[in-house]
Write a protein that holds these residues in place. Sequence first.
Motif, PDB file in Angstrom:
ATOM      1  N   PHE A 293      -2.497 -30.944  41.583  1.00 45.66           N
ATOM      2  CA  PHE A 293      -1.344 -31.791  41.872  1.00 45.66           C
ATOM      3  C   PHE A 293      -1.401 -33.095  41.072  1.00 45.66           C
ATOM      4  CE2 PHE A 293      -1.130 -29.122  45.674  1.00 45.66           C
ATOM      5  CZ  PHE A 293       0.237 -28.981  45.865  1.00 45.66           C
TER       6      PHE A 293
ATOM      7  N   ALA B 158       5.538 -26.285  45.498  1.00 42.40           N
ATOM      8  CA  ALA B 158       4.323 -25.499  45.693  1.00 42.40           C
ATOM      9  C   ALA B 158       4.329 -24.804  47.052  1.00 42.40           C
ATOM     10  CB  ALA B 158       3.088 -26.400  45.565  1.00 42.40           C
TER      11      ALA B 158
ATOM     12  N   VAL C 261       3.296 -30.067  32.154  1.00 46.62           N
ATOM     13  CA  VAL C 261       4.185 -30.870  32.995  1.00 46.62           C
ATOM     14  C   VAL C 261       4.103 -32.328  32.541  1.00 46.62           C
ATOM     15  CG1 VAL C 261       4.481 -31.782  35.321  1.00 46.62           C
ATOM     16  CG2 VAL C 261       4.136 -29.346  34.997  1.00 46.62           C
TER      17      VAL C 261
ATOM     18  N   GLY D 251       2.131 -26.733  38.187  1.00 45.57           N
ATOM     19  CA  GLY D 251       1.580 -27.902  37.518  1.00 45.57           C
ATOM     20  C   GLY D 251       1.027 -27.611  36.146  1.00 45.57           C
TER      21      GLY D 251
ATOM     22  N   SER E 158       6.165 -38.229  42.397  1.00 47.49           N
ATOM     23  CA  SER E 158       6.087 -36.918  41.740  1.00 47.49           C
ATOM     24  C   SER E 158       5.310 -35.926  42.596  1.00 47.49           C
ATOM     25  CB  SER E 158       5.420 -37.053  40.364  1.00 47.49           C
ATOM     26  OG  SER E 158       6.191 -37.833  39.494  1.00 47.49           O
ATOM     27  N   THR E 159       4.257 -36.390  43.225  1.00 48.68           N
ATOM     28  CA  THR E 159       3.432 -35.504  44.045  1.00 48.68           C
ATOM     29  C   THR E 159       4.143 -35.114  45.337  1.00 48.68           C
ATOM     30  OG1 THR E 159       1.425 -36.543  43.158  1.00 48.68           O
ATOM     31  CG2 THR E 159       1.200 -35.243  45.172  1.00 48.68           C
TER      32      THR E 159
ATOM     33  N   LEU F  10       6.254 -31.872  43.361  1.00 49.41           N
ATOM     34  CA  LEU F  10       5.227 -30.834  43.266  1.00 49.41           C
ATOM     35  C   LEU F  10       4.910 -30.201  44.616  1.00 49.41           C
ATOM     36  CD1 LEU F  10       2.815 -32.641  40.770  1.00 49.41           C
ATOM     37  CD2 LEU F  10       4.421 -30.796  40.253  1.00 49.41           C
TER      38      LEU F  10
ATOM     39  N   ILE G  79       0.384 -24.165  42.889  1.00 52.51           N
ATOM     40  CA  ILE G  79       0.365 -25.407  42.125  1.00 52.51           C
ATOM     41  C   ILE G  79      -0.321 -25.200  40.781  1.00 52.51           C
ATOM     42  CG2 ILE G  79      -1.784 -26.206  43.194  1.00 52.51           C
ATOM     43  CD1 ILE G  79       1.264 -28.284  41.920  1.00 52.51           C
TER      44      ILE G  79
ATOM     45  N   ALA H 260      -1.067 -33.034  37.134  1.00 59.64           N
ATOM     46  CA  ALA H 260       0.329 -32.774  36.761  1.00 59.64           C
ATOM     47  C   ALA H 260       1.190 -34.014  37.011  1.00 59.64           C
ATOM     48  CB  ALA H 260       0.865 -31.582  37.545  1.00 59.64           C
TER      49      ALA H 260
END
Length: 571
Positions: free
Chosen positions: A142, A186, A384, A229, A177-178, A182, A225, A145
């Motif tokens: 995570f 995911a 990414v 990612g 972003s996380t 993502l 992920i 990425a």
Amino acid sequence: MSINGFAQIALFFLILPLLAAPLAAWMQRLYAGDAGWLGWLLGPLERGIYHVLGPLADGEQDWRQYAVSVLAFSLFGVAAVFALQLMQAWLPLNPQGMSAVASDLALNTAVSFVTNTNWQNYAGESTLSPLVQMLGLGVQNFLSAATGLAVMLALIRGFSRERSTGLGNFWVDLTRSTLYLLLPLALLLALLLVAQGVVQTFAAYPTTSDGQSIALGPVASQLAIKHLGTNGGGFFNANAAHPFENPTPLTDFLLVLAQTLIPAAAALLFGRLVGDRRQGRMLLAAMLLVLAAAAVATYCAEAAGNPRITTLAGVDSQPREAMPGGNLEGKELRFGIARSALFATATTATSTGAVDSQHDAYTPLGGLVPMVLMQFSETILGGVGSGLYGMLVFVVLAVFVAGLMVGRTPEYLGKKIEPFEMKMTAIVVLLMPALVLLPTALAAVLPTALTALGNPAAHGFSELLYAFTSMANNNGSAFGGLSGNTPFYNLLGAAVMLLGRFGTLLPVLALAGHLAAKPRLALGAGTLPTHTPLFAGFLIGVVIVVGALTFFPALALGPLVEQLQLWQATP
């Protein structure tokens, strides 16, 4: 070759843009501060993270502060993953009682996952416990990425802002972003994979009646992920060829889409954020055109088969009526040649590095294409975030070359391209080839390095060239045949991966900072249009020419001479 095979490849190129467009729109909203209903759901967690970060998450950062934040965060990640591996034997969630990882391998693995490379000199199911796989590798899937996305956003702001020193805030970009991009994607993909039979369990390995252990673990959560990612590090040593990791043709197709989705959306996002969607469409079209040509070329090379085998008396080149002939060595029959070729090119065009077939078993020309895609500096979709900022560096180079050709001061999106920008561009363009060719040359002459090769002559050289191409471009895939778990390859590989990631990332941030401080020029009749098919073709030409001039001599010693030897030895 068959119509069915070409149709499978064409279906991918039809669906990918259709999914990328709405995702780009969502990303634009997200980075503008509107997370929608996810903001209501995850907003308290986001605010809690900012509270822990304190002043770090406040205000804008210039490019130097942004770079320091990236480096400090990544260094902490390396230390954490390294420590987890050394302490593995004493940590919980280790049902198989796996011992601590050797220090050189632990360092290589830590660097690999923090740099989004995921190069693996070990077999995951027999080396790392579920805790280390999740808390160490899965978390970095995570965060590495998200780091790439953050640097991408900083460069886009460099193009879109004027007379500014701020490039945003790394900690805010990383967090958003996380949490909002993502993590939800995911979770959705992991549920789809579990529904298709991908394993997700914390149970100890069961044993068959004849005493064989069957490796299991929390596979689906890491698998999702790993592809979204563009990480690529598999839970199992066989990676996406393992039936517990990739059990059906549908999961295989979903994984190919997953590893290309965010890079494709990032190209369209660029157009949205700079206020000219045509720029994003041009970039995506250029990327997909090269990827489509690569996928078809690999498919044709593998479908043609190995002439040494097909000309042998009594050898049937078409083993089943329902299964087309060709080079099936190293490929899963449930996927076939076309999908294997598509997976191989998608995983090397992006920086994913996952594999659903053995690249070492491809024909020389079939194996050449994935290697060359990495040698294009991972600009064809790429990783990414990192793929887009890598391609934008080549856009700057293309604009500069075009300006020289017509005798005008080069500019892009209203920003003059001057000596500082070209110096940063030159560092990015030249560093990667040096990180590939110099270690390859060293490994090719050291007896201790050569003993790790599984094949002699041209194919052995291809294995070395592919390995360092993969590490320098933060891809992580391997040709196979190279036993890389030695102090030489672990330590040298760690250095190559670090320089390949941060030696590129830092000049990109410097470039972003310099561009953001520039004023924007008004477009005029003499401004080079950079959204047209002509410029897209010119950009593709620059990427190909730079890669060809740099790597053709090395390729001639590896896959090209091997293919010539194959033709020469065929009756």
